[in-house]
Design an enzyme around this catalytic site. Structure first.
Site, short mmCIF file in Angstrom:
data_model
loop_
_atom_site.label_atom_id
_atom_site.label_comp_id
_atom_site.label_asym_id
_atom_site.label_seq_id
_atom_site.Cartn_x
_atom_site.Cartn_y
_atom_site.Cartn_z
N THR A 80 0.83 -1.21 0.00
CA THR A 80 0.00 0.00 0.00
C THR A 80 0.86 1.26 0.00
OG1 THR A 80 -1.62 -1.23 1.28
CG2 THR A 80 -1.89 1.15 1.26
N LYS A 138 4.61 5.05 18.16
CA LYS A 138 4.65 6.44 17.66
C LYS A 138 5.02 7.41 18.78
CE LYS A 138 1.40 5.19 14.02
NZ LYS A 138 -0.02 5.04 13.66
N1 HSE Z 1 -2.46 1.10 11.55
C1 HSE Z 1 -2.10 2.47 11.61
C2 HSE Z 1 -3.34 3.26 12.00
C3 HSE Z 1 -1.53 2.90 10.28
O1 HSE Z 1 -4.43 2.69 12.02
O2 HSE Z 1 -3.24 4.43 12.28
C4 HSE Z 1 -0.65 4.07 10.33
O3 HSE Z 1 0.41 3.96 11.19
#
Ligand code: HSE
Length: 432
Positions: free
Chosen positions: A13, A204
């Site tokens: 993606t 994050k």
């Molecule tokens: N799986 C992550 C989300 C994608 O849903 O935000 C982006 O880091």
């Protein structure tokens, strides 16, 4: 015009999104950089042919074709996960290539090794797409907020979890149905546990904390709770308290210690973060000079994440062309200035709480619960006791004034051991 050659590893993606952004913006990027940013090679083990529009690009199954190509300046790793991504990145660095990646799991757990290798080789590492998808959150910390000591980070950093909570809130839909929808929309990680249990958000937060404060922090330092235990009934009670439940990443800088936590939080409806809905992300930094800065946008998806990857490619391409590599340190602080820090123990965190206690409906129940809370120094702000059911238990919902986590854990453990309490109590922190 000078050409900067790019090789992408992983054509899923985000990889294909990055290629599309490079193609769609080619002229625009040249106008901004006076460079040709050329996608030279894509390495992917699953892809059998590239779309016709990428006819100038070579497809290979062997990532070594990228590392061994002396003409490739920037290697973009977009396969995700720890291995073989880490090996690929280290190989690229060893080969003297600059690296761009969206890999938050890798950077939050093995970042040190990667950045040390990059420093040794004098190459750049870009990771804008690792946090907040298309939102330029890394750039904000590295450059836009450089004049600040960051006081706090607070945000919604996982689109899947936010989408699930928003759908549950707005349409009363069950958790599992909404999760399937999020996966179909391509927001979710390969393993959705990471999204639901707060791990992706914690990855994050680790990256942002390193950059915001110039500290060493490990994933294990972050207290992590997910949203899988949140029931529609909690969302309903939250509404009665004028709140929405959000999965928040929270870090407050107390100078000699720093908070690091991810958990579902009741956010007052009037708060900006309560109004970040669907798969959108919102990240608030508080800087001592600037005050609050809220960044909002698409935290996931092919083109938004591709936009962030290409922004890093552009930065590095410019630095290569102007011979000013590492003008801005990758982690905002100079590598030698990244220090150890003390993380605030969760027991010392304080704030208001929501408790949903499942109890038998009979005289004296509320008094027993209130007695335990009082004994632990927890002051009740309000109570909702739903009407008596014919049989079974009733929810006794309590909102407290500020209470210390240590006292809450002790009180709830005592409450849950009462014979009149029929299920484990649900506790949710309320944003103060
Ligand atoms: N799986 C992550 C989300 C994608 O849903 O935000 C982006 O880091």
């Amino acid at each position: 015009m000078k050409t900067i050659n790019v090789g992408i590893i992983g054509f899923g993606t985000v990889g294909s999104g990055t290629a599309e952004v490079l193609l769609a913006q080619a002229k625009n990027l040249s106008r901004k950089t006076n460079l040709v940013i050329n996608l030279k090679t894509v390495a992917d083990i699953m892809t059998t042919a590239l779309p016709q529009k990428f006819s100038g690009c070579t497809l290979t199954k062997n990532a070594d074709d990228i590392f061994n190509d002396p003409d490739i300046d920037i290697v973009v790793e977009l396969i995700g996960g720890i291995e073989p991504a880490k090996t690929f990145i280290l190989k690229a660095i060893e080969a003297g290539k600059h690296v761009v990646s969206a890999n938050k799991a890798l950077f939050s757990t093995h970042g040190r090794q990667i950045f040390e290798a990059a420093t040794r080789k004098g190459v750049e590492v870009g990771f804008e797409a690792s946090v907040g998808g298309g939102i330029p959150v890394i750039k904000a910390l590295k450059e836009g907020l450089a004049a600040n000591t960051i006081q706090s980070i607070m945000g919604i950093m996982n689109g899947t979890a936010n989408f699930i909570l928003s759908q549950m809130t707005d349409h009363g839909l069950p958790f599992d149905t909404v999760l399937k929808d999020a996966q179909a929309k391509g927001y979710a990680e390969a393993d959705p546990t990471y999204d639901i249990e707060g791990i992706d958000t914690a990855h994050k937060l680790v990256i942002l904390m390193i950059m915001a404060y110039g500290i060493n922090i490990r994933l294990e330092d972050v207290s992590i709770e997910g949203i899988s235990r949140i029931k529609p009934i909690d969302i309903e009670f939250a509404k009665q308290f004028g709140c929405r439940i959000k999965l928040l990443a929270i870090s407050r800088n107390h100078g000699d210690h720093i908070e690091a936590r991810v958990h579902p939080t009741m956010v007052p409806e009037t708060h900006l973060l309560a109004n970040i809905n669907g798969a959108m992300n919102g990240i608030n930094f508080n800087g001592d000079m600037v005050g609050d800065v809220l960044l909002y946008g698409q935290g996931a998806g092919k083109m938004p994440t591709g936009s962030a990857v290409v922004a890093d490619i552009v930065d590095i391409a410019r630095n290569v062309a102007f011979n000013c590599l590492n003008r801005v340190p990758s982690l905002a602080y100079l590598p030698s200035e990244i220090k150890d820090c003390v993380i605030t123990p969760m027991a010392k965190i304080s704030g208001p709480y929501y408790f949903r206690i499942s109890a038998v409906d009979k005289p004296g129940v509320l008094a027993s619960i209130a007695g335990i809370l009082g004994k632990n120094g927890i002051s009740i702000e309000s109570v909702i006791q739903k009407k008596r059911r014919d049989e079974g238990s009733v929810p006794v919902v309590i909102r407290t004034h500020d209470a210390q986590e240590k006292a809450v854990i002790e009180a709830i453990s005592e409450i849950d051991s009462l014979s009149i309490v029929t299920e484990k109590t649900v506790t949710i922190r309320i944003l103060n």
